[in-house]
Write an enzyme that holds these catalytic residues in place. Structure first.
Site, PDB file in Angstrom:
ATOM      1  N   GLY A 170      -0.314  -2.458   5.827  1.00 54.53           N
ATOM      2  CA  GLY A 170      -0.069  -3.728   6.499  1.00 54.53           C
ATOM      3  C   GLY A 170      -1.260  -4.650   6.431  1.00 54.53           C
TER       4      GLY A 170
ATOM      5  NE  ARG B  50      -8.315  -7.751   2.051  1.00 53.39           N
ATOM      6  CZ  ARG B  50      -7.323  -6.889   2.173  1.00 53.39           C
ATOM      7  NH1 ARG B  50      -6.906  -6.216   1.104  1.00 53.39           N
ATOM      8  NH2 ARG B  50      -6.735  -6.679   3.338  1.00 53.39           N
TER       9      ARG B  50
ATOM     10  CB  THR C 156      -0.859  -0.004   1.278  1.00 54.48           C
ATOM     11  OG1 THR C 156      -1.693  -1.159   1.259  1.00 54.48           O
ATOM     12  CG2 THR C 156      -1.734   1.227   1.381  1.00 54.48           C
TER      13      THR C 156
ATOM     14  CG  ASP D  82      -6.035  -0.730   6.016  1.00 57.73           C
ATOM     15  OD1 ASP D  82      -5.341   0.248   6.336  1.00 57.73           O
ATOM     16  OD2 ASP D  82      -5.584  -1.663   5.298  1.00 57.73           O
TER      17      ASP D  82
END
Length: 299
Positions: free
Chosen positions: A219, A195, A167, A198
């Site tokens: 993460g 899926r 990310t 965050d």
């Protein structure tokens, strides 16, 4: 006074899988992206423009798991997520499960600026992008041999590999005293069932508030969502009166206790920066108006 910090993901690089040339390429890419946003701040531009520009630069570099470098899903597609947030107004824009958008963070910014919504997903988000004439790319633009090999490895192991820890994100404070954040990701290698992690969830992977801080996480997304990680740091500062460093470390301790790996970059209204993580690496860089800063990979 102004400051910017960026990350290119936590945990995706290990000493075992990173050559000296790859390390040099990562550092070069981080420096280029940092400079793109820093230049805007140095000319008196907004924190929002700066974080968007830095993240667009990271999305354009195939090394990072966002935009052009997004990992493959289980059906060999690319599903990308992104978010932006303004610390002054608390306005935010986010997109998830989108494909073929050249710069997902640009679409997230357009959602914030051109709609009354916060989060658009899938086909609807793509229709919105076409309406606003954002750049598209075909599937070949996103292909890299490294990402294909990661997918094959994941399929052999019947797992969703956390190479998605690549990310990218940016936080900034501008000369007007406003904070902003942007985050973008290609998700997990071999991910299934649409899926979403965050990154596009305001408060989980992305949050900014002028009264406290701006935070971009990276993460294990499922753990970061369960912790409402980015907002949790803001809450530590607002309600418990913790400083930025204490608040960030409290979150990392929670993440570790749950069994999650990852990190975050955070900035407070005074331009103080924290770049913290509990794994082997986090690709990261920061720079302030004095020219102070650093670009690093390892602990």
């Amino acid at each position: 006074m102004f400051t910017i910090a960026i990350h290119g993901g936590a945990g995706s690089a290990t000493h075992a899988n990173t050559s000296a040339q790859q390390e040099a390429d990562y550092l070069k890419g981080l420096d280029e992206a940092l400079h793109a946003g820093y230049e805007i701040l140095a000319k008196g531009g907004t924190a929002l423009d700066a974080v968007e520009r830095s993240v667009m630069a990271l999305e354009d570099i195939p090394l990072f798991n966002a935009g052009r470098g997004a990992v493959f899903t289980s059906d060999e597609k690319h599903e990308m997520d992104a978010a932006v947030m303004c610390g002054k107004t608390l306005r935010a824009g986010a997109v998830s499960a989108i494909s073929n958008i050249k710069n997902p963070v640009q679409l997230a910014r357009t959602v914030m600026d051109k709609s009354e919504n916060v989060l658009l997903t899938g086909i609807g988000a793509i229709e919105f992008a076409r309406k606003h004439q954002l750049p598209f790319e075909d599937d070949t633009y996103y292909f890299t041999e490294k990402r294909k090999q990661e997918l094959l490895q994941a399929k052999e192991q019947s797992s969703e590999l956390n190479t998605g820890k690549g990310t990218v994100g940016a936080v900034a404070l501008d000369t007007s005293g406003n904070l902003a954040v942007a985050t973008s990701t290609g998700g997990l290698t071999n991910k299934k069932y649409g899926r979403v992690g965050d990154s596009p969830i305001i408060g989980s992977g992305t949050y900014a508030n002028n009264q406290t801080c701006a935070v971009s996480c990276t993460g294990d997304g499922e753990y970061l969502m369960r912790l409402v990680a980015a907002y949790d740091i803001s809450c530590y500062m607002e309600y418990r009166q913790l400083g930025l460093q204490e608040a960030c470390m409290a979150l990392i301790d929670k993440l570790t206790a749950l069994g999650g790996e990852g990190g975050l970059i955070a900035m407070d209204k005074h331009g103080h920066v924290q770049l913290v993580f509990n794994c082997e690496s986090m690709l990261r860089a920061w720079k302030n108006h004095h020219g102070e800063g650093e670009t690093k990979i390892w602990q």
